[in-house]
Design a protein around this motif. Structure first.
Motif, PDB file in Angstrom:
ATOM      1  N   LEU A  99       0.807  -1.224   0.000  1.00  0.00           N
ATOM      2  CA  LEU A  99       0.000   0.000   0.000  1.00  0.00           C
ATOM      3  C   LEU A  99       0.838   1.270   0.000  1.00  0.00           C
ATOM      4  CD1 LEU A  99      -2.755  -0.999   2.594  1.00  0.00           C
ATOM      5  CD2 LEU A  99      -2.857  -1.142   0.110  1.00  0.00           C
ATOM      6  N   TYR A 100       2.130   1.160   0.303  1.00  0.00           N
ATOM      7  CA  TYR A 100       2.962   2.350   0.432  1.00  0.00           C
ATOM      8  C   TYR A 100       3.731   2.595  -0.863  1.00  0.00           C
ATOM      9  CZ  TYR A 100       2.100   1.193   5.331  1.00  0.00           C
ATOM     10  OH  TYR A 100       1.508   0.870   6.521  1.00  0.00           O
ATOM     11  N   SER A 101       3.736   3.845  -1.274  1.00  0.00           N
ATOM     12  CA  SER A 101       4.539   4.222  -2.434  1.00  0.00           C
ATOM     13  C   SER A 101       5.982   4.475  -1.996  1.00  0.00           C
ATOM     14  CB  SER A 101       3.961   5.475  -3.088  1.00  0.00           C
ATOM     15  OG  SER A 101       4.004   6.573  -2.193  1.00  0.00           O
ATOM     16  N   LYS A 102       6.868   4.650  -2.954  1.00  0.00           N
ATOM     17  CA  LYS A 102       8.276   4.873  -2.631  1.00  0.00           C
ATOM     18  C   LYS A 102       8.473   6.174  -1.857  1.00  0.00           C
ATOM     19  CE  LYS A 102      10.056   2.261  -6.582  1.00  0.00           C
ATOM     20  NZ  LYS A 102      10.892   2.301  -7.807  1.00  0.00           N
ATOM     21  N   ARG A 103       7.664   7.168  -2.143  1.00  0.00           N
ATOM     22  CA  ARG A 103       7.801   8.443  -1.441  1.00  0.00           C
ATOM     23  C   ARG A 103       7.350   8.348   0.016  1.00  0.00           C
ATOM     24  NH1 ARG A 103       5.536  12.836  -5.914  1.00  0.00           N
ATOM     25  NH2 ARG A 103       7.090  12.375  -7.547  1.00  0.00           N
ATOM     26  N   GLU A 104       6.460   7.407   0.304  1.00  0.00           N
ATOM     27  CA  GLU A 104       5.928   7.280   1.660  1.00  0.00           C
ATOM     28  C   GLU A 104       6.790   6.406   2.563  1.00  0.00           C
ATOM     29  OE1 GLU A 104       1.131   7.613   0.760  1.00  0.00           O
ATOM     30  OE2 GLU A 104       2.114   5.650   0.775  1.00  0.00           O
ATOM     31  N   LEU A 105       7.728   5.658   1.997  1.00  0.00           N
ATOM     32  CA  LEU A 105       8.484   4.702   2.801  1.00  0.00           C
ATOM     33  C   LEU A 105       9.300   5.387   3.890  1.00  0.00           C
ATOM     34  CD1 LEU A 105       9.717   2.125   0.133  1.00  0.00           C
ATOM     35  CD2 LEU A 105       7.907   1.851   1.829  1.00  0.00           C
ATOM     36  N   TYR A 106       9.909   6.526   3.567  1.00  0.00           N
ATOM     37  CA  TYR A 106      10.721   7.217   4.575  1.00  0.00           C
ATOM     38  C   TYR A 106       9.861   7.635   5.760  1.00  0.00           C
ATOM     39  CZ  TYR A 106      13.321  10.901   6.899  1.00  0.00           C
ATOM     40  OH  TYR A 106      13.926  11.667   7.850  1.00  0.00           O
ATOM     41  N   ASP A 107       8.696   8.219   5.493  1.00  0.00           N
ATOM     42  CA  ASP A 107       7.809   8.647   6.579  1.00  0.00           C
ATOM     43  C   ASP A 107       7.279   7.453   7.374  1.00  0.00           C
ATOM     44  OD1 ASP A 107       8.134  11.288   5.804  1.00  0.00           O
ATOM     45  OD2 ASP A 107       6.438  11.204   4.404  1.00  0.00           O
ATOM     46  N   VAL A 108       6.994   6.350   6.683  1.00  0.00           N
ATOM     47  CA  VAL A 108       6.475   5.161   7.374  1.00  0.00           C
ATOM     48  C   VAL A 108       7.521   4.588   8.320  1.00  0.00           C
ATOM     49  CG1 VAL A 108       5.710   2.784   7.041  1.00  0.00           C
ATOM     50  CG2 VAL A 108       4.807   4.590   5.578  1.00  0.00           C
ATOM     51  N   TYR A 109       8.753   4.445   7.843  1.00  0.00           N
ATOM     52  CA  TYR A 109       9.818   3.908   8.700  1.00  0.00           C
ATOM     53  C   TYR A 109      10.127   4.853   9.862  1.00  0.00           C
ATOM     54  CZ  TYR A 109      11.022  -0.040   5.697  1.00  0.00           C
ATOM     55  OH  TYR A 109      10.997  -1.227   5.001  1.00  0.00           O
ATOM     56  N   PHE A 110      10.096   6.145   9.598  1.00  0.00           N
ATOM     57  CA  PHE A 110      10.355   7.110  10.670  1.00  0.00           C
ATOM     58  C   PHE A 110       9.263   7.042  11.737  1.00  0.00           C
ATOM     59  CE2 PHE A 110       9.796  11.283  12.600  1.00  0.00           C
ATOM     60  CZ  PHE A 110      11.075  11.539  13.067  1.00  0.00           C
ATOM     61  N   TYR A 111       8.015   6.998  11.315  1.00  0.00           N
ATOM     62  CA  TYR A 111       6.899   6.923  12.267  1.00  0.00           C
ATOM     63  C   TYR A 111       6.929   5.603  13.029  1.00  0.00           C
ATOM     64  CZ  TYR A 111       2.091   6.992  13.987  1.00  0.00           C
ATOM     65  OH  TYR A 111       0.980   6.958  14.785  1.00  0.00           O
ATOM     66  N   PHE A 112       7.250   4.526  12.315  1.00  0.00           N
ATOM     67  CA  PHE A 112       7.277   3.202  12.947  1.00  0.00           C
ATOM     68  C   PHE A 112       8.377   3.108  14.003  1.00  0.00           C
ATOM     69  CE2 PHE A 112       8.509  -1.389  12.798  1.00  0.00           C
ATOM     70  CZ  PHE A 112       7.333  -1.900  13.320  1.00  0.00           C
ATOM     71  N   ALA A 113       9.543   3.692  13.714  1.00  0.00           N
ATOM     72  CA  ALA A 113      10.681   3.568  14.632  1.00  0.00           C
ATOM     73  C   ALA A 113      10.635   4.604  15.745  1.00  0.00           C
ATOM     74  CB  ALA A 113      11.990   3.686  13.848  1.00  0.00           C
ATOM     75  N   GLN A 114      10.533   5.875  15.375  1.00  0.00           N
ATOM     76  CA  GLN A 114      10.721   6.952  16.342  1.00  0.00           C
ATOM     77  C   GLN A 114       9.492   7.230  17.205  1.00  0.00           C
ATOM     78  OE1 GLN A 114      13.676   8.182  16.821  1.00  0.00           O
ATOM     79  NE2 GLN A 114      14.545   7.024  15.108  1.00  0.00           N
ATOM     80  N   ILE A 115       8.344   6.774  16.781  1.00  0.00           N
ATOM     81  CA  ILE A 115       7.125   7.057  17.554  1.00  0.00           C
ATOM     82  C   ILE A 115       6.560   5.781  18.169  1.00  0.00           C
ATOM     83  CG2 ILE A 115       4.761   7.938  17.423  1.00  0.00           C
ATOM     84  CD1 ILE A 115       5.681   9.878  15.303  1.00  0.00           C
ATOM     85  N   ILE A 116       6.237   4.801  17.326  1.00  0.00           N
ATOM     86  CA  ILE A 116       5.563   3.607  17.844  1.00  0.00           C
ATOM     87  C   ILE A 116       6.526   2.737  18.644  1.00  0.00           C
ATOM     88  CG2 ILE A 116       4.334   1.514  17.201  1.00  0.00           C
ATOM     89  CD1 ILE A 116       3.176   2.953  14.846  1.00  0.00           C
ATOM     90  N   LEU A 117       7.629   2.315  18.029  1.00  0.00           N
ATOM     91  CA  LEU A 117       8.560   1.419  18.720  1.00  0.00           C
ATOM     92  C   LEU A 117       9.243   2.107  19.899  1.00  0.00           C
ATOM     93  CD1 LEU A 117      10.218  -0.469  15.726  1.00  0.00           C
ATOM     94  CD2 LEU A 117       8.402  -1.258  17.238  1.00  0.00           C
ATOM     95  N   PHE A 118       9.575   3.372  19.743  1.00  0.00           N
ATOM     96  CA  PHE A 118      10.212   4.101  20.848  1.00  0.00           C
ATOM     97  C   PHE A 118       9.271   4.191  22.049  1.00  0.00           C
ATOM     98  CE2 PHE A 118      11.327   8.034  23.098  1.00  0.00           C
ATOM     99  CZ  PHE A 118      12.665   7.783  23.371  1.00  0.00           C
ATOM    100  N   THR A 119       7.998   4.458  21.794  1.00  0.00           N
ATOM    101  CA  THR A 119       7.018   4.497  22.883  1.00  0.00           C
ATOM    102  C   THR A 119       6.825   3.127  23.507  1.00  0.00           C
ATOM    103  OG1 THR A 119       5.877   6.285  21.701  1.00  0.00           O
ATOM    104  CG2 THR A 119       4.688   5.216  23.497  1.00  0.00           C
TER     105      THR A 119
END
Length: 391
Positions: A256-276
């Motif tokens: 579902l993710y385009s190439k442009r969205e991958l950076y934002d997805v990985y950043f949100y997944f790591a720095q927000i969800i996993l960090f919390t």
């Protein structure tokens, strides 16, 4: 027919041919029923039928492993693994849900019993007590008034609805599951607000009760931690983050993710969800190491009658705890009648939590690995984006 030595039997080749032709409707055309379609373009081969039956039997045998899952987290992981790797049909997924939450006539999904035996409310209480050890579910001799009891019981009843809907959502196909999880996150956000209100309600009530036991001076650090910790909020936040992680990962499976969205997805997944999520596990581990011995002292000091338990939640959990005796590291917080258990607690009160600490450490290692991988991925994507712009 018999062989020459008359020791073995074998089927003649002509008979095998007849058996194979018996699956062909055109071989015995005149004996077909009138409603049978005479113009079938593609027939199902017998080998394909046998292969399908073998796969169904394997999936059913794999599905029976759900009976060994004692906690909601183990069942949740089994549902995910089973639906991802086995890729069962809708029929098998329905059987999985019915085996875990058997249906009853006129009974809502949230009111069903796990395996037809364990109430969902009792299982939720057990999960909370094992994860973060709230005083409400561990102090045996605390007296709870009717208002606090009803408020807490209503929260547990309310928590059964999103948890039961979670297992129901996992029995759909991936696209449908992801759609249902998005709606389920709204329910968990509402449940987080309710859990925070319950924690605020219980703080004043429990602290006042603990101060009356004259143990506040012996362990001021544990008392301060009990006063500032939002036990039920931490537990609901833990499950909300689990659902969010799975929701994002399903986006990769469905492309579902385009190439442009991958950076934002990985950043949100790591720095927000996993960090919390890492902070939630660290908080829970700190609470287990700090407050359990303090709660044991409270139970020992208030023990006036060994056979009488004032806390109604402990009375409700007694039957469930007996079923989890081999897996429950906090069993001694409830059953203190054994003298050998008392000696072990005096020697090493933190030894009660060996299993839970190991579990939290394993989960922390796993989440830290995901965090490092996701951080590396979004940094690589950022470097590639900068390189492309420079060109």
């Amino acid at each position: 027919t018999k062989t020459e030595d008359n020791s073995q039997l074998k089927i003649s080749p002509t008979l095998l041919t007849d058996i194979s032709r018996a699956f062909d409707p055109y071989y015995n055309y005149r004996q077909l029923p009138p409603a049978f379609n005479r113009f079938i373009r593609q027939l199902i081969l017998p080998s394909f039928v046998y292969t399908s039956l073998i796969n169904i039997c394997k999936q059913l045998r794999k599905m029976l492993e759900i009976n060994d899952k004692r906690t909601l987290k183990q069942s949740f992981e089994f549902f995910l693994e089973y639906s991802t790797h086995e890729k069962p049909s809708l029929f098998i997924r329905s059987l999985l849900l019915l085996s875990y939450l058997p249906s009853m006539q006129g009974c809502l999904l949230s009111s069903r019993k796990i395996f037809g035996q364990i109430l969902f409310t009792e299982q939720v209480k057990y999960e909370i007590r094992s994860f973060i050890v709230p005083p409400l579910l561990t102090l045996k001799y605390i007296s709870i008034d009717n208002e606090t009891l009803n408020y807490s019981e209503n929260f547990f009843q309310r928590a059964c609805v999103p948890f039961s809907n979670l297992f129901y959502s996992l029995c759909n196909n991936h696209a449908r599951t992801r759609e249902k999880l998005s709606n389920l996150l709204d329910e968990f956000s509402v449940l987080q607000d309710e859990s925070e209100k319950l924690d605020q309600w219980l703080h004043k009530y429990l602290i006042q009760h603990i101060i009356q036991t004259n143990l506040s001076t012996t362990n001021a650090q544990a008392l301060l931690l009990v006063e500032k910790t939002s036990y039920f909020f931490q537990f609901i936040l833990h499950w909300t983050l689990l659902i969010m992680e799975y929701y994002l990962l399903m986006g990769f499976d469905l492309s579902l993710y385009s190439k442009r969205e991958l950076y934002d997805v990985y950043f949100y997944f790591a720095q927000i969800i996993l960090f919390t999520h890492i902070n939630v596990y660290k908080t829970s581990k700190n609470i287990l190491n700090t407050t359990v011995s303090f709660l044991v002292q409270l139970n020992q000091k208030q023990q006036t009658n060994k056979n009488q338990i004032n806390n109604p939640f402990i009375q409700q959990l007694n039957n469930l705890v007996q079923q989890h005796t081999n897996d429950d590291p906090l069993i001694e917080l409830i059953n203190e009648n054994n003298s050998s258990q008392k000696k072990n607690k005096r020697k090493n009160p933190n030894g009660l939590l060996a299993t839970n600490n190991e579990y939290h450490e394993q989960e922390l290692l796993l989440i830290n690995g995901h965090f490092s991988m996701s951080t590396a991925m979004h940094r690589c994507l950022k470097a590639l984006d900068i390189e492309r712009r420079l060109e």
